[in-house]
Design an enzyme around this catalytic site. Structure first.
Site, PDB file in Angstrom:
ATOM      1  N   ASP A 175       0.819  -1.207   0.000  1.00  0.00           N
ATOM      2  CA  ASP A 175       0.000   0.000   0.000  1.00  0.00           C
ATOM      3  C   ASP A 175       0.863   1.273   0.000  1.00  0.00           C
ATOM      4  O   ASP A 175       1.814   1.388   0.785  1.00  0.00           O
ATOM      5  CB  ASP A 175      -0.907  -0.024   1.251  1.00  0.00           C
TER       6      ASP A 175
ATOM      7  N   HIS B 229      -2.680  11.085   0.255  1.00  0.00           N
ATOM      8  CA  HIS B 229      -2.951  10.739  -1.148  1.00  0.00           C
ATOM      9  C   HIS B 229      -4.455  10.850  -1.332  1.00  0.00           C
ATOM     10  O   HIS B 229      -5.183  11.065  -0.371  1.00  0.00           O
ATOM     11  CB  HIS B 229      -2.453   9.318  -1.442  1.00  0.00           C
TER      12      HIS B 229
ATOM     13  N   ASP C 281      -1.320   0.714  -4.857  1.00  0.00           N
ATOM     14  CA  ASP C 281      -2.583   1.372  -5.202  1.00  0.00           C
ATOM     15  C   ASP C 281      -2.421   2.860  -5.534  1.00  0.00           C
ATOM     16  O   ASP C 281      -3.184   3.417  -6.318  1.00  0.00           O
ATOM     17  CB  ASP C 281      -3.607   1.194  -4.073  1.00  0.00           C
ATOM     18  N   HIS C 282      -1.437   3.513  -4.934  1.00  0.00           N
ATOM     19  CA  HIS C 282      -1.263   4.964  -5.096  1.00  0.00           C
ATOM     20  C   HIS C 282       0.067   5.379  -4.497  1.00  0.00           C
ATOM     21  O   HIS C 282       0.751   4.559  -3.871  1.00  0.00           O
ATOM     22  CB  HIS C 282      -2.402   5.734  -4.400  1.00  0.00           C
TER      23      HIS C 282
ATOM     24  N   TYR D 133      -9.481  -9.208   7.427  1.00  0.00           N
ATOM     25  CA  TYR D 133      -8.513  -8.145   7.704  1.00  0.00           C
ATOM     26  C   TYR D 133      -8.088  -8.098   9.173  1.00  0.00           C
ATOM     27  O   TYR D 133      -8.931  -8.013  10.078  1.00  0.00           O
ATOM     28  CB  TYR D 133      -9.068  -6.780   7.289  1.00  0.00           C
TER      29      TYR D 133
ATOM     30  N   ASP E 195       2.432   2.804   3.133  1.00  0.00           N
ATOM     31  CA  ASP E 195       1.374   3.802   3.297  1.00  0.00           C
ATOM     32  C   ASP E 195       1.323   4.352   4.728  1.00  0.00           C
ATOM     33  O   ASP E 195       1.269   5.561   4.935  1.00  0.00           O
ATOM     34  CB  ASP E 195       0.025   3.161   2.928  1.00  0.00           C
TER      35      ASP E 195
ATOM     36  N   HIS F 239       1.959   8.286   5.760  1.00  0.00           N
ATOM     37  CA  HIS F 239       1.003   9.198   6.414  1.00  0.00           C
ATOM     38  C   HIS F 239       1.610   9.794   7.687  1.00  0.00           C
ATOM     39  O   HIS F 239       1.473  10.974   7.962  1.00  0.00           O
ATOM     40  CB  HIS F 239      -0.264   8.437   6.829  1.00  0.00           C
TER      41      HIS F 239
ATOM     42  N   THR G  81      -7.044   4.064  -1.158  1.00  0.00           N
ATOM     43  CA  THR G  81      -6.805   2.622  -1.068  1.00  0.00           C
ATOM     44  C   THR G  81      -7.941   1.763  -1.622  1.00  0.00           C
ATOM     45  O   THR G  81      -7.721   0.916  -2.496  1.00  0.00           O
ATOM     46  CB  THR G  81      -6.552   2.239   0.407  1.00  0.00           C
TER      47      THR G  81
HETATM   48  P1  AMP Z   1      -6.186   5.015   3.236  1.00  0.00           P
HETATM   49  O1  AMP Z   1      -4.767   5.351   3.463  1.00  0.00           O
HETATM   50  O2  AMP Z   1      -7.109   5.871   4.025  1.00  0.00           O
HETATM   51  O3  AMP Z   1      -6.568   5.010   1.795  1.00  0.00           O
HETATM   52  O4  AMP Z   1      -6.416   3.529   3.797  1.00  0.00           O
HETATM   53  C1  AMP Z   1      -5.383   2.665   4.135  1.00  0.00           C
HETATM   54  C2  AMP Z   1      -5.715   1.916   5.379  1.00  0.00           C
HETATM   55  O5  AMP Z   1      -6.813   1.044   5.137  1.00  0.00           O
HETATM   56  C3  AMP Z   1      -4.608   0.999   5.821  1.00  0.00           C
HETATM   57  O6  AMP Z   1      -3.756   1.636   6.735  1.00  0.00           O
HETATM   58  C4  AMP Z   1      -5.297  -0.165   6.458  1.00  0.00           C
HETATM   59  O7  AMP Z   1      -5.182  -0.106   7.849  1.00  0.00           O
HETATM   60  C5  AMP Z   1      -6.753  -0.013   6.081  1.00  0.00           C
HETATM   61  N1  AMP Z   1      -7.260  -1.233   5.442  1.00  0.00           N
HETATM   62  C6  AMP Z   1      -6.769  -1.828   4.379  1.00  0.00           C
HETATM   63  N2  AMP Z   1      -7.504  -2.913   4.051  1.00  0.00           N
HETATM   64  C7  AMP Z   1      -8.492  -2.982   4.927  1.00  0.00           C
HETATM   65  C8  AMP Z   1      -9.615  -3.858   5.121  1.00  0.00           C
HETATM   66  N3  AMP Z   1      -9.810  -4.895   4.304  1.00  0.00           N
HETATM   67  N4  AMP Z   1     -10.437  -3.617   6.131  1.00  0.00           N
HETATM   68  C9  AMP Z   1     -10.233  -2.547   6.930  1.00  0.00           C
HETATM   69  N5  AMP Z   1      -9.212  -1.687   6.807  1.00  0.00           N
HETATM   70  C10 AMP Z   1      -8.351  -1.896   5.823  1.00  0.00           C
HETATM   71 ZN    ZN Z   2      -3.560   2.802  -0.027  1.00  0.00          ZN
HETATM   72 ZN    ZN Z   3      -3.151   5.816   2.879  1.00  0.00          ZN
END
Ligand code: AMP
Ligand code: ZN
Ligand code: ZN
Length: 460
Positions: free
Chosen positions: A41, A341, A242-243, A160, A194, A198, A77
């Site tokens: 990620d 992101h 993903d990004h 997860y 990721d 952050h 994500t």
């Molecule tokens: P974001 O950076 O807000 O786009 O989201 C990334 C976060 O999503 C990661 O740090 C993970 O902790 C969380 N994440 C990834 N996959 C899952 C999932 N299947 N269920 C819940 N949280 C998730």
């Molecule tokens: Zn991501």
């Molecule tokens: Zn993120």
């Protein structure tokens, strides 16, 4: 000497650790080797240039590197992980953001509350197609794999849990692949870089070097584990993300409450893309937001640029805010994260990379870019399932494959044919001119003959 030694070592390593293409990669259905898809990620494309990552380099030196992928808007994500496995833009697969509201059903979505099939059912991810074709799919925490999509639940899956180690996620997947020969597709999700991006911001080179070193070690773990289990060289592996990530700062904050009355709007999702529902007069809220900040674009849903592929969905809210790169939108508070992101998907800082290895892939091949939605038709080809309608193009990715004639080759052949046609044309023209030169005295010859004719009576 040093370089040639390095190249020799690399060739030996590639040769020893990967078997020659078996031809299986072109077979259909059951002949196809399994495909393992791994996502780290938030792995920004240019981390590969800025940091020394020996295991990743080793991985793609015997395979393919795509330096930069153009991902989908919004560069978050869940939307992007679903685009990778469906080949659809967010407006078509329905996972438009980390936080969503559906005005028809009056339901809310968040990453923590995401397992209702309602949100995912618009699209059919590759793992469902694989299982519908009579094969099996496995997953370790890929977003969406814990959901019963289109009435289909995965049996080989890990729900997860961020506490589960990379080794355990990988070990389960390879266990399923070796135990059941009909497992054709496996996906693995990992939270870094990721999380650190952050927390520290991507410009913190000390912290980013640390976490990227960790990620690179995991690539080493992956290669060693696949060697130990005898899968290396026999399965196809794609490592991607993903990004990307960009640096944010306290002095680049956009405070909405400074511009609009807090009780005149509802925030569904906030930054860097805001999804806003006006609670009072739509136009007044829109006008106030529009003049709020130079670094925030404000769109009525219908005015969103087509290139974003974001407006054609009921879950896209009436007003969409887009912060410029590095700017953060808040209602009123302080900076939530040092890196973020979600920004415009044309920004290079939002782009991830892709690397691939295995019997289907060319060795030591580099490509500059393609769209992340193009990965779906490639994966369907690799596992031998029919792709669902999608926004990707197999023509963009076929160059990665050993057994495919790629555009580059077609271009080269086209160029050679073009040159041959030009040469032939010139040769013909030249010959024609030459012939004309030789035949040009003829009229005089005829004149001479005519002269002879004139002399005829004398000869008689
Ligand atoms: P974001 O950076 O807000 O786009 O989201 C990334 C976060 O999503 C990661 O740090 C993970 O902790 C969380 N994440 C990834 N996959 C899952 C999932 N299947 N269920 C819940 N949280 C998730
Ligand atoms: Zn991501
Ligand atoms: Zn993120």
């Amino acid at each position: 000497m040093q370089i040639s030694g390095y190249l020799f070592a690399l060739l030996v390593w590639c040769g020893l650790t990967s078997s020659a293409p078996t031809g299986n990669e072109t077979g259909s259905g059951g002949d196809k080797p399994p495909l393992l898809l791994v996502s780290f990620d938030g792995f920004r494309a240019d981390y590969l240039k800025k940091y020394t990552l020996p295991n990743l380099e080793k991985f793609f030196s015997c395979g393919v590197l795509v330096k930069e992928l153009t991902n989908v808007f919004i560069t978050k994500t869940f939307p992007n992980h679903y685009s990778l496995v469906t080949g659809l833009y967010a407006e078509s697969h329905g996972i438009l953001a980390s936080m969503m509201y559906d005005p028809v059903s009056n339901m809310n979505f968040s990453i923590q509350n995401s397992s209702d099939p309602f949100w995912w059912n618009k699209a059919k991810p590759i793992w469902v197609s694989v299982e519908e074709s009579g094969y099996r799919a496995a997953s370790a925490m890929w977003p969406g794999t814990n959901v019963k999509i289109q009435n289909h639940t995965l049996e080989y899956k890990f729900d997860y849990d961020p506490k589960v180690s990379f080794r355990e996620r990988l070990g389960n997947l390879t266990g399923w692949i070796t135990k059941n020969k009909s497992v054709k597709f496996a996906s693995l999700y990992w939270e870094e870089p990721d999380r650190s991006g952050h927390q520290y911001g991507p410009e913190d080179s000390t912290e980013m070097a640390r976490v990227l070193q960790e990620v690179d070690n995991l690539v080493g773990v992956l290669m060693d584990h696949l060697n130990e289990t005898g899968l290396w060289g026999k399965i196809n592996i794609i490592i991607t993300s993903d990004h990307g990530m960009t640096q944010c700062s306290e002095d680049r904050l956009i405070k909405l409450d400074n511009c609009v009355s807090p009780d005149s709007y509802r925030v569904v999702d906030l930054t860097p893309v805001g999804a806003i529902i006006p609670l009072t007069d739509n136009l007044t809220v829109y006008k106030n937001l529009s003049s709020c900040h130079n670094h925030m674009k404000v769109y009525l849903k219908d005015d969103l640029p087509d290139r974003l592929h974001y407006k054609n969905n009921v879950r896209t809210q009436p007003i969409i805010l887009m912060a410029d790169e590095g700017w953060t939108i808040v209602k009123n508070g302080r900076l939530p994260r040092l890196g973020d992101h979600g920004y415009d998907n044309t920004l290079p800082s939002m782009h991830p990379f892709l690397a691939a290895q295995g019997p289907a892939f060319r060795k030591g091949y580099k490509m500059s870019s393609f769209n992340s939605v193009d990965l779906y038709p490639l994966m369907c080809h690799l596992v031998g399932v029919l792709p669902e309608p999608n926004n990707g193009s197999f023509a963009h990715v076929r160059c990665m494959l050993v057994n495919e004639q790629c555009n580059e080759l077609a271009l080269a052949v086209g160029a050679v044919i073009g040159v041959l046609i030009i040469l032939t044309t010139f040769t013909c023209l030249f010959r024609l001119m030459k012939n004309r030169d030789v035949s040009s005295p003829r009229p005089f010859a005829r004149l001479e003959l005519e002269d002879d004719d004139d002399d005829e009576p004398l000869l008689q």
